[in-house]
Design a protein around this motif. Structure first.
Motif, PDB file in Angstrom:
ATOM      1  N   VAL B  20       0.698  -1.144   0.134  1.00 28.12           N
ATOM      2  CA  VAL B  20      -0.138  -0.036   0.080  1.00 28.12           C
ATOM      3  C   VAL B  20       0.819   1.128  -0.011  1.00 28.12           C
ATOM      4  O   VAL B  20       1.779   1.275   0.967  1.00 28.12           O
ATOM      5  CB  VAL B  20      -0.940  -0.039   1.216  1.00 28.12           C
ATOM      6  N   GLY B  43      -8.383   6.175   4.001  1.00 29.12           N
ATOM      7  CA  GLY B  43      -7.210   5.873   3.171  1.00 29.12           C
ATOM      8  C   GLY B  43      -6.260   6.703   2.411  1.00 29.12           C
ATOM      9  O   GLY B  43      -5.390   6.174   1.912  1.00 29.12           O
ATOM     10  N   LYS B  46      -3.761  10.740   4.946  1.00 28.95           N
ATOM     11  CA  LYS B  46      -3.622  11.981   5.949  1.00 28.95           C
ATOM     12  C   LYS B  46      -3.067  11.622   7.225  1.00 28.95           C
ATOM     13  O   LYS B  46      -2.266  12.209   7.737  1.00 28.95           O
ATOM     14  CB  LYS B  46      -5.066  12.376   6.402  1.00 28.95           C
ATOM     15  N   GLN B  87      -5.631  10.213  15.655  1.00 29.25           N
ATOM     16  CA  GLN B  87      -6.955  10.234  15.306  1.00 29.25           C
ATOM     17  C   GLN B  87      -7.704   9.367  16.546  1.00 29.25           C
ATOM     18  O   GLN B  87      -8.729   9.255  16.588  1.00 29.25           O
ATOM     19  CB  GLN B  87      -7.098   9.137  13.983  1.00 29.25           C
ATOM     20  N   GLU B 164      -7.942  14.592  12.962  1.00 30.14           N
ATOM     21  CA  GLU B 164      -9.565  14.389  13.150  1.00 30.14           C
ATOM     22  C   GLU B 164      -9.905  14.715  14.466  1.00 30.14           C
ATOM     23  O   GLU B 164     -10.421  13.973  15.152  1.00 30.14           O
ATOM     24  CB  GLU B 164     -10.111  12.995  12.888  1.00 30.14           C
ATOM     25  N   GLN B 196     -12.714  15.194   8.445  1.00 29.73           N
ATOM     26  CA  GLN B 196     -13.874  14.725   7.610  1.00 29.73           C
ATOM     27  C   GLN B 196     -14.773  15.733   7.347  1.00 29.73           C
ATOM     28  O   GLN B 196     -15.713  15.754   6.564  1.00 29.73           O
ATOM     29  CB  GLN B 196     -14.306  13.633   8.187  1.00 29.73           C
TER      30      GLN B 196
HETATM   31  N1  ATP Z   1       0.213   0.049   9.995  1.00 28.30           N
HETATM   32  C1  ATP Z   1      -0.454   0.163   8.545  1.00 28.30           C
HETATM   33  N2  ATP Z   1      -0.089  -1.172   7.922  1.00 28.30           N
HETATM   34  C2  ATP Z   1      -0.447  -1.477   6.726  1.00 28.30           C
HETATM   35  N3  ATP Z   1      -1.132  -0.516   5.814  1.00 28.30           N
HETATM   36  C3  ATP Z   1      -1.476   0.797   6.520  1.00 28.30           C
HETATM   37  C4  ATP Z   1      -1.091   0.942   8.056  1.00 28.30           C
HETATM   38  N4  ATP Z   1      -1.480   2.238   8.389  1.00 28.30           N
HETATM   39  C5  ATP Z   1      -2.290   2.644   7.386  1.00 28.30           C
HETATM   40  N5  ATP Z   1      -2.204   1.834   6.252  1.00 28.30           N
HETATM   41  C6  ATP Z   1      -2.744   2.038   4.750  1.00 28.30           C
HETATM   42  O1  ATP Z   1      -2.177   3.256   4.373  1.00 28.30           O
HETATM   43  C7  ATP Z   1      -3.012   3.955   3.675  1.00 28.30           C
HETATM   44  C8  ATP Z   1      -3.250   5.300   4.265  1.00 28.30           C
HETATM   45  O2  ATP Z   1      -3.749   5.107   5.565  1.00 28.30           O
HETATM   46  P1  ATP Z   1      -4.119   6.512   6.594  1.00 28.30           P
HETATM   47  O3  ATP Z   1      -4.285   6.066   7.913  1.00 28.30           O
HETATM   48  O4  ATP Z   1      -2.664   7.315   6.429  1.00 28.30           O
HETATM   49  O5  ATP Z   1      -5.238   7.175   5.776  1.00 28.30           O
HETATM   50  P2  ATP Z   1      -6.221   8.241   6.421  1.00 28.30           P
HETATM   51  O6  ATP Z   1      -6.287   9.319   5.120  1.00 28.30           O
HETATM   52  O7  ATP Z   1      -5.975   8.796   7.613  1.00 28.30           O
HETATM   53  O8  ATP Z   1      -7.602   7.623   6.303  1.00 28.30           O
HETATM   54  P3  ATP Z   1      -8.967   7.881   7.506  1.00 28.30           P
HETATM   55  O9  ATP Z   1      -9.691   9.111   6.535  1.00 28.30           O
HETATM   56  O10 ATP Z   1      -9.707   6.693   7.141  1.00 28.30           O
HETATM   57  O11 ATP Z   1      -8.379   8.184   8.709  1.00 28.30           O
HETATM   58  C9  ATP Z   1      -4.477   3.084   3.820  1.00 28.30           C
HETATM   59  O12 ATP Z   1      -4.759   2.378   2.616  1.00 28.30           O
HETATM   60  C10 ATP Z   1      -4.078   2.206   4.960  1.00 28.30           C
HETATM   61  O13 ATP Z   1      -4.888   0.940   4.773  1.00 28.30           O
END
Ligand code: ATP
Ligand code: MG
Lengths: 282, 327
Positions: B20, B43, B46, B87, B164, B196
């Protein structure tokens, strides 16, 4: 929420984040936090207080009639074994709590603060040492109540207490490292039971090793737990006329435990600290 | 002066089900004393971006400085001047609210009595005086959130990272927190926040970066972003969602870009060039087509429109925002 709070200039962090002074203060703060957690967590206290009482009572009352110790009394013989077992299992707290903190996100808080990383780990092992010491006092009082006596004087007695606690502290660093590595706290519990139960039972903790089948006897005479129990048993004057097995660790149990504990710390403290720096929360 | 600067950050999470790319060349810059809002679907990356900047996570490559300090070379230097609230609340369940705050104060090396005083101030500021001496275990979600935020303010940070911050807060607490943030910014604090709630970004943020797939896809003030998605929009709400096909066809003919619909398909909107005459033409055309209207009007684009327009097109189904549909 009211909004008007004048910024307190004094609240800007002043001290630099390095140096022994801030390290000691960080360690103490984390230790204090962990001790409060023990106090507020009844399960934990139950485990630390009731379980040792139960073990002392069960073993001394159930087995005292059927297990013979040459030239001695089983209750006296048994106590060092139970002490050894309890400090060994008590050390697994460190691993469990470490994994729990990582899981709950508390470590993320610590890691955004200008504190010493290693203080999180020392605060962990210190608090667990305190808990183990409390368990030990309670066990000893229970032991005294069912007829256990130490017979080599106070200095030797305190030496026995010290060696149990030194080992428990050193071993809690092994468990701390495991706590950082495992994916969930439950793994620590399951794994430690799988490993620590055989380790204490294939030893001299509850029986003389020469009563064991040949293969188990050899294992038991080299088992570090046997050396720990032997050291405490000798210092408490509880060996009776039971012969000392002629392996080096059993002949020199105090040296074995002290050198072993130092080795554990030299290896596992840096490993755990290093691993902790890389670990993020789950 | 730029106080937060990120250059080409990359972070890949490896897992059995594939890699990812949580950060895929993300760059950011935040001027001192301003509020930067990060928007993006679930995802988008952020949280990962915030964690790199507040020293919780090392990126695979790229550079970042906070208050002139390199995040990778001197994380501790960064930690001294920032406050961070993640978060998910990171407070100790078994400690009381006050003990949590005091512990954080001590770990900032404020000294015992300053830490105590600061804890009291923050409990008052966050309306937690009554609950402050109970273990956090018994707190509601919103109270937990507040105590976590208070922990981030213990050192009067120069820079504040909030992931958030108002998720789970009731409207009153949310407004209260907005005021706290406004006050801090008025005193010179720089804030990087993710949210959000688009109205939150609209109200608080001086500058917004929209993130998707680990990279910034749009940047600017709320007004600049709104201007990007066009001028006014015609919005109609149908009596019967069954007529949305016919309505969409009419709107498509008068609009300058794709028609957007809410999830129920009852409210449709399209950007248009003209003013009220266009609205009249659309209404006439809808009347001819026999579409019954519950409501109709024109409005300026909102951040929701920006969000949907920018992230809607290639958005996977991992988001709960309304899906944009092309006519
Ligand atoms: N510890 C981890 N191991 C594997 N994948 C991860 C991990 N942390 C985040 N990801 C992946 O990295 C990507 C970005 O995640 P992130 O948490 O930064 O998103 P976000 O923008 O904060 O989302 P949200 O609005 O749901 O909080 C996602 O696809 C998530 O599944
Ligand atoms: Mg997130």
């Amino acid at each position: 929420m009211s909004t008007q709070t004048a910024p307190a200039p004094a609240a800007r962090p002043t001290a630099p984040g390095s140096g022994m002074g801030t390290w000691a203060s960080d360690v103490w703060t984390v230790t204090w936090r962990n001790l409060i957690k023990f106090r507020r967590n009844p399960e934990m206290l139950l485990f630390a207080v009731l379980q040792p009482i139960m073990f002392v009572l069960l073993f001394s009352q159930v087995y005292a009639g059927s297990i013979q110790i040459e030239g001695g009394d089983y209750t006296n013989y048994l106590m060092a074994g139970i002490f050894g077992q309890t400090v060994l299992f008590g050390s697994t707290f460190s691993g469990f709590q470490m994994a729990q903190d990582l899981k709950e996100g508390m470590i993320d808080r610590f890691r955004t603060l200008p504190m010493h990383d290693s203080a999180v780990l020392f605060g962990r092992t210190n608090a667990d040492l305190a808990l183990n010491a409390i368990s030990m006092v309670i066990m000893m009082l229970t032991g005294l109540a069912v007829g256990w006596r130490f017979t080599d004087g106070w200095v030797s007695f305190l030496g026995g207490v010290a060696i149990l606690l030194v080992f428990s502290y050193a071993f809690s660093w092994v468990m701390t490292l495991l706590g950082i590595i495992v994916p969930t706290p439950e793994v620590i519990n399951n794994a430690s039971f799988m490993i620590l139960f055989p380790l204490t039972f294939i030893s001299n903790a509850f029986v003389q090793t020469d009563t064991l089948p040949r293969v188990l006897e050899v294992i038991a005479n080299w088992n570090p737990i046997s050396a720990l129990v032997q050291a405490a048993r000798e210092l408490f004057g509880n060996t009776g006329d039971a012969p000392t097995p002629d392996t080096w660790p059993m002949q020199n149990p105090v040296v074995t435990v002290i050198v072993g504990s130092i080795l554990l710390m030299v290896i596992f403290v840096p490993l755990a600290v290093n691993r902790f720096r890389q670990a993020s929360s789950r | 002066m730029t106080i937060i600067e990120a250059q080409d950050l990359r972070k890949t999470y490896r897992s059995r089900s594939g890699d990812v790319h949580a950060l895929d060349g993300l760059s950011l810059s935040v001027p001192e004393g301003t509020v930067k809002g990060l928007l993006g679907p679930n995802g988008a990356g952020k949280t990962t971006a915030v964690k790199v900047l507040n020293t919780l996570l090392r990126p695979d490559s790229g550079t970042a400085t906070v208050a002139g300090v390199d995040v990778l070379r001197d994380p501790e230097g960064v930690r001294r001047v920032i406050g961070a609230s993640g978060q998910y609340a990171a407070v100790d369940e078994h400690l009381t609210g006050r003990e949590n705050l005091e512990m954080v104060g001590r770990l900032y090396h404020l000294g015992g009595s300053t830490a105590k005083g600061r804890a009291q101030e923050l409990l008052e500021q966050f309306d937690l005086v009554d609950a402050g001496d109970r273990p956090v275990k018994g707190f509601s979600g919103g109270m937990r959130r507040r105590i976590d935020l208070a922990c981030a303010l213990v050192n009067n940070p120069q820079i504040l990272f909030l992931d958030e911050p108002t998720t789970g807060l009731d409207p009153r607490s949310r407004l209260g927190l907005w005021e706290v943030i406004k006050t801090l910014v008025g005193e010179g604090t720089t804030v990087l926040l993710t949210t959000q709630y688009l109205e939150e970004a609209d109200y608080l943020a001086d500058d917004i970066s929209v993130i998707d797939h680990g990279t910034v896809i749009a940047d600017g003030t709320a007004d600049e972003l709104k201007a990007q998605v066009g001028g006014h929009r015609v919005v109609v709400t149908l009596v019967d969602a069954g007529q949305s096909g016919a309505a969409r066809e009419v709107l498509r003919r008068h609009g300058t870009d794709d028609v957007q619909a809410d999830s129920a398909g009852r409210t449709l909107s399209v950007p248009v060039d003209g003013g009220p005459q266009t609205l009249q033409q659309v209404l006439a055309a809808l009347g001819e087509a026999g579409v019954e209207l519950h409501d109709a009007g024109m409005r300026r684009p909102t951040l929701d429109d920006v969000f949907l327009t920018l992230t809607g097109r290639e958005q996977a189904d991992d988001t709960d925002v309304d899906v944009k549909e092309s006519a």
